[in-house]
Structure formats: C-alpha cells, structure tokens
Design an enzyme around this catalytic site. Structure first.
Site, PDB file in Angstrom:
ATOM      1  N   HIS A  18       0.686  -1.080   0.008  1.00 25.45           N
ATOM      2  CA  HIS A  18       0.009   0.251   0.033  1.00 25.45           C
ATOM      3  C   HIS A  18       0.877   1.120   0.076  1.00 25.45           C
ATOM      4  CE1 HIS A  18      -3.121  -2.563   2.347  1.00 25.45           C
ATOM      5  NE2 HIS A  18      -3.589  -2.520   1.172  1.00 25.45           N
ATOM      6  N   LYS A  42     -17.805  -6.719   7.519  1.00 26.31           N
ATOM      7  CA  LYS A  42     -16.462  -7.180   7.672  1.00 26.31           C
ATOM      8  C   LYS A  42     -15.721  -6.781   9.252  1.00 26.31           C
ATOM      9  CE  LYS A  42     -12.409  -6.881   5.015  1.00 26.31           C
ATOM     10  NZ  LYS A  42     -11.796  -6.616   3.869  1.00 26.31           N
ATOM     11  N   ARG A  91      -1.042  -6.085  -8.345  1.00 25.36           N
ATOM     12  CA  ARG A  91      -0.151  -7.288  -8.167  1.00 25.36           C
ATOM     13  C   ARG A  91       0.056  -8.234  -9.195  1.00 25.36           C
ATOM     14  NH1 ARG A  91      -2.463  -7.774  -2.296  1.00 25.36           N
ATOM     15  NH2 ARG A  91      -4.334  -7.900  -3.287  1.00 25.36           N
ATOM     16  N   SER A 129      -2.715  -8.166   2.942  1.00 23.16           N
ATOM     17  CA  SER A 129      -3.138  -8.129   4.263  1.00 23.16           C
ATOM     18  C   SER A 129      -3.622  -9.194   4.931  1.00 23.16           C
ATOM     19  CB  SER A 129      -4.165  -6.924   4.199  1.00 23.16           C
ATOM     20  OG  SER A 129      -3.604  -5.624   3.913  1.00 23.16           O
TER      21      SER A 129
END
Ligand code: ADP
Length: 154
Positions: A18, A42, A91, A129
């Site tokens: 990030h 979440k 990514r 993460s």
C-alpha cells in the site's frame, strides 16, 4: 483544477505494498486521499483508530497525502471530495480481473471518475494483508511487510 486521487482500502493493517502505491501516487497527483472504508459487515483485526494512526504516521512526511475514513459507495466519497481519480495497485492477474470489474462498475456510476492502476514494485507483489493477519494471529514477525512506523505488538 487540482488533480485529486482517492486510494481506498481497509488497511488492516497497512502494508509496504500500500505504502509503495501511495508514495508513487503522491508524485503523480496534487493530492492523494487515503480512504479507510468502514465495512460494517467485515470484522477488522485492528480498530479504525489504530489503522488511521498507522497511515497518518507512515505518510507524515507527505503534506499532500490526507487520511480519511468513509462508509458507503467509493464513488460518492470521490464526488464529495472532488476527486476524479481512483488510485489502485495491481499485483497480479487475479487483481487485474477484479480491478477491471470494479473500474467498469464505478465508471457506470460516475463517468468522470478515472481509475488509475499502478503496478506494484516487484518486491511487494506478494504482500497481502490477509496473509499478514494470519502471521500476526500466529505471533510471527511481519516487520518486513509493514511500514517502519507500524508496530503491531506495541
Ligand atoms: P486491504 O488489504 O487494505 O483490504 P484492499 O485489498 O482493499 O486492501 O486493496 C486496497 C488497494 O491496495 C487495492 O488497490 C489493492 O490492489 C492495493 N494493494 C494491496 N496490496 C498491495 C500490494 N502488495 N502492492 C500494491 N498494491 C496493493
């Protein structure tokens, strides 16, 4: 007109991946708003306050990077902040398919919004993460994956 970009995410916790995208974005835009999405369904590992503090500390050297929180639609947050760019990191191919779908949906919701995808620098391409949270749950050392200002066990 100021070129303002929003970089949204949950940052639970912020990673070096990030950080890499935000720092590179900061050299492209007049202002980058790092926006922590508050997802009511979440459950996060770290509180909003802690996640925000880590972001503030990490980007303290960049005056045109602002940290905010938001709920609701990302496009609405962008409109409210007059941000016509949505900054996202890429990514791998998996990210690409997901990002394309989101970018097209967002474009349909607000045609003025341009999604800017930035390839992550290769050393961060596998930093995720979710995996970092797994390592933390098992008391492992994640310092190489998170910015230096982030002290997980403090
Ligand atoms: P979080 O892990 O904070 O939930 P998201 O998956 O919501 O993050 O992603 C927020 C943004 O950060 C997305 O654009 C995502 O592609 C990007 N991102 C996440 N990890 C990396 C990384 N290692 N390198 C570059 N970009 C990344």
């Amino acid at each position: 007109m100021k070129r303002i970009a929003v970089f949204p995410g949950s940052f639970d916790p912020i990673t070096r991946g990030h950080e890499n995208i935000v720092r590179r974005g900061a050299s492209m835009f007049d202002e980058v708003i790092v926006a922590i999405g508050v997802n009511t369904t979440k459950q996060s590992m770290f509180s909003l306050e802690v996640r925000k503090k880590w972001l503030v500390d990490t980007f303290a050297d960049l005056p045109h990077v602002r940290i905010e929180t938001f709920d609701g639609l990302t496009v609405e947050f962008c409109k409210k902040n007059e941000a016509t760019y949505l900054l996202r990191g890429l990514r791998n191919g998996g990210d690409f398919e997901y990002e394309r779908t989101i970018a097209h949906m967002n474009k349909a919701l607000w045609p003025e919004l341009e999604t800017i995808l930035v390839f992550t620098d290769p050393e961060y391409a596998s930093v995720h993460s979710t995996v970092i949270r797994e390592i933390i749950k098992n008391k492992g050392d994640v310092s190489q994956f998170v910015p230096t200002k982030v002290n997980i066990y403090e």
